[in-house]
Design an enzyme around this catalytic site. Sequence first.
Site, short mmCIF file in Angstrom:
data_model
loop_
_atom_site.label_atom_id
_atom_site.label_comp_id
_atom_site.label_asym_id
_atom_site.label_seq_id
_atom_site.Cartn_x
_atom_site.Cartn_y
_atom_site.Cartn_z
N CYS A 1 6.02 28.91 -10.55
CA CYS A 1 5.25 28.17 -10.85
C CYS A 1 5.69 28.16 -12.86
O CYS A 1 6.65 27.54 -13.09
CB CYS A 1 3.83 28.30 -10.81
SG CYS A 1 2.69 26.74 -11.03
N HIS B 1 2.34 29.77 -4.67
CA HIS B 1 1.60 30.90 -4.77
C HIS B 1 1.07 31.23 -3.29
O HIS B 1 1.56 30.50 -2.52
CB HIS B 1 0.25 30.58 -5.63
CG HIS B 1 0.54 30.04 -6.96
ND1 HIS B 1 1.14 30.75 -8.09
CD2 HIS B 1 0.23 28.59 -7.61
CE1 HIS B 1 1.20 30.14 -9.18
NE2 HIS B 1 0.84 28.93 -8.97
N1 GLN Z 1 1.10 25.42 -16.71
C1 GLN Z 1 1.82 25.01 -15.76
C2 GLN Z 1 1.49 23.81 -14.83
O1 GLN Z 1 0.39 23.52 -14.68
C3 GLN Z 1 1.93 25.98 -14.69
C4 GLN Z 1 0.76 26.39 -13.74
C5 GLN Z 1 1.13 27.66 -12.99
O2 GLN Z 1 1.80 28.36 -13.07
N2 GLN Z 1 0.11 27.62 -12.03
O3 GLN Z 1 2.14 22.92 -14.62
#
Ligand code: GLN
Length: 250
Positions: free
Chosen positions: A99, A195
Amino acid sequence: MNEPASKGSVTLVHLYPREMSIYGDLGNTRCLATRLRRHGYTPNVVEHHPGGDLPAQVHLVVGGGGQDSGQARVEADLARIGAQLVHAAADGVPMLMICGMYQLFGNAFITADGTRLPGLGILDVTTQGNPTRMIGPVVLDTAYGPVVGYENHSGATTLGPGQEPFGRVLAGHGNNGGDGTEGARTGNVIGSYLHGPILPANPSLADALIAYAVERATGRAFEPEPLDDSLADEARGRQVRRLTSTRPGR
Ligand code: GLN
């Protein structure tokens, strides 16, 4: 009872566990360390925090998800150690970036309010933040078999020409909700939005990363022990069936 001799020591670097480890992504590090131990190897887990130095010998690197604000906090340090990571990636060191760290291993992440966070360019991807988030369970078809996880991101990621995805989306949004791709993979470097955490849910992916790392660390092929993954296999099978078999067209 005497412990059997270790088959070798493997150094695993976890990048920014304080700033970039939301949605349980720390579970990836724990999974790799535990599986290494059960396979008969000795894990040496090194947490990399801003301002620290990477160890001279690195066999495996992981990074997790984070808020946009967490990404901004690690940005300068990532630029500082970037050349070492780029070199290690080109040299074949396996890496798993989830992510927010996936976005920062790409060319750039432009947040929804227009702030541009430059990335390392290890993966040829570019991410644009959006007001609408892509959230929910995911099923992928990958080179490692079916992979399940959970996504929650505002960023829509586009692959550069010739950039291989990590997987094809069977259920969920993936990189951008449009082109059916999820994540990116170049050599032994994998970026993904999943995740879960992803590795305990998908042990064959964990063991693939371990195999690359063990070969680097010991100069010998990975010698796995038989591990009981029946619970993970059952959970993954259920998610695959629940998300792919009841929806027409999916
Ligand atoms: N901030 C990034 C997004 O929302 C990554 C989010 C995350 O790592 N869950 O795209």
